[in-house]
Design a protein around this motif. Structure first.
Motif, short mmCIF file in Angstrom:
data_model
loop_
_atom_site.label_atom_id
_atom_site.label_comp_id
_atom_site.label_asym_id
_atom_site.label_seq_id
_atom_site.Cartn_x
_atom_site.Cartn_y
_atom_site.Cartn_z
N MET A 185 40.53 45.87 49.02
CA MET A 185 41.28 44.74 48.44
C MET A 185 40.37 43.58 48.08
O MET A 185 40.74 42.74 47.27
N ASN A 186 39.21 43.51 48.71
CA ASN A 186 38.27 42.44 48.40
C ASN A 186 37.00 42.67 49.21
O ASN A 186 36.90 43.66 49.94
N GLU A 200 57.46 37.88 37.87
CA GLU A 200 57.48 38.55 39.17
C GLU A 200 56.13 39.23 39.38
O GLU A 200 55.57 39.78 38.47
N LYS A 201 55.69 39.21 40.57
CA LYS A 201 54.38 39.81 40.88
C LYS A 201 54.41 41.29 40.56
O LYS A 201 55.31 42.00 40.98
N GLU A 202 53.45 41.75 39.79
CA GLU A 202 53.39 43.14 39.39
C GLU A 202 52.05 43.73 39.78
O GLU A 202 51.03 43.06 39.71
N PRO A 203 52.03 44.97 40.14
CA PRO A 203 50.75 45.61 40.44
C PRO A 203 49.92 45.76 39.17
O PRO A 203 50.46 45.87 38.09
N GLU A 233 44.23 41.66 40.86
CA GLU A 233 45.37 41.56 41.75
C GLU A 233 45.93 40.15 41.86
O GLU A 233 46.68 39.85 42.77
N GLY A 234 45.58 39.28 40.92
CA GLY A 234 46.06 37.91 41.00
C GLY A 234 47.54 37.81 40.69
O GLY A 234 48.14 38.72 40.14
N GLU A 247 39.52 42.27 42.07
CA GLU A 247 39.55 42.27 43.53
C GLU A 247 39.66 43.70 44.08
O GLU A 247 39.04 44.05 45.06
N TYR A 248 40.49 44.48 43.45
CA TYR A 248 40.85 45.79 43.99
C TYR A 248 39.94 46.88 43.41
O TYR A 248 39.74 46.94 42.19
#
Lengths: 119, 114
Positions: free
Chosen positions: A50-51, A102-105, A96-97, A30-31
């Motif tokens: 970002m998309n 925990e959400k991570e870059p 970026e999914g 995406e990124y």
């Protein structure tokens, strides 16, 4: 093979002559992002996306344009190049999914670089 | 203010020795990621290792390990048994979850001596 490709790899041009550096990734990321690298200054972000159809300025966007019409492509456009845009340019992409914890870059994958000289 | 600081502009290390490259960062975001990249003289950027802010253990990838000290906001790269091919620029970078930009340090030029 998963990769980010950039073309051309080397370019010498003259002031004011419009040019486009292409960037393409085959990882369905995406990124996507453009950086320039100058001696002693590290990497500085020019634009990112970002998309599809979503782009935003980075730290040094002046003199550059981008577009994101398709997910895989993110071209960098210099409408009227000037000598201060002589630099090494990198395109990068990342996933970026959401992750399982925990959400991570995401890790960014880089293209091979484009060395641009504007005379 | 600098968000990523690499205090060593250059280092010389004897082949086969371990080397530590320093990186300190500054963020108030509780969720972030730290990256190390290698850039040889040929110019390409090579991803080495990643550490997430919630990771309990230090990341390792072969001869590379990341000495992550969260309270001190430090993320030093350790290369064990250095080789001549390790000579390159090394960049530390950070990405906060709330900010899609990857913020880069100025880099450390590592030269391995035979």
């Amino acid at each position: 093979e998963a990769q980010v490709t950039q073309n051309p790899r080397y370019l010498i041009t003259v002031t004011g002559k419009k040019l486009t550096v292409t960037c393409s990734q085959n990882m369905n990321h995406e990124y996507m992002s453009w950086y320039r690298q100058d001696p002693g200054l590290g990497l500085r972000q020019i634009y990112y996306s970002m998309n599809v159809e979503v782009t935003d300025k980075g730290d040094v966007p002046e003199g550059y344009k981008v577009s994101r019409k398709e997910k895989r492509n993110f071209p960098l456009i210099l409408e009227s190049p000037s000598p201060n845009q002589t630099s090494l340019y990198f395109c990068a992409s990342s996933f970026e999914g959401l992750r399982s914890r925990e959400k991570e870059p995401g890790e960014q994958f880089f293209g091979p670089g484009t060395r641009l000289t504007v005379l | 203010a600098q968000k990523i600081t690499q205090t060593q502009p250059g280092m010389f290390v004897q082949e086969k020795e371990a080397v530590t490259l320093d990186c300190t960062y500054d963020t108030s975001d509780p969720s972030y990621g730290l990256f190390w990249y290698k850039q040889p003289s040929s110019g390409e950027m090579i991803f080495l290792i990643y550490q997430g802010s919630y990771d309990q253990q230090n990341a390792t990838e072969g001869r590379y390990s990341l000495n992550f000290q969260k309270a001190r906001k430090s993320a030093n790269l350790v290369i064990s048994a250095s080789q001549l091919g390790d000579s390159a620029m090394y960049f530390c970078a950070m990405r906060e979850v709330t900010n899609y930009q990857l913020i880069w340090g100025a880099g450390t030029k590592l030269i391995i001596k035979p």
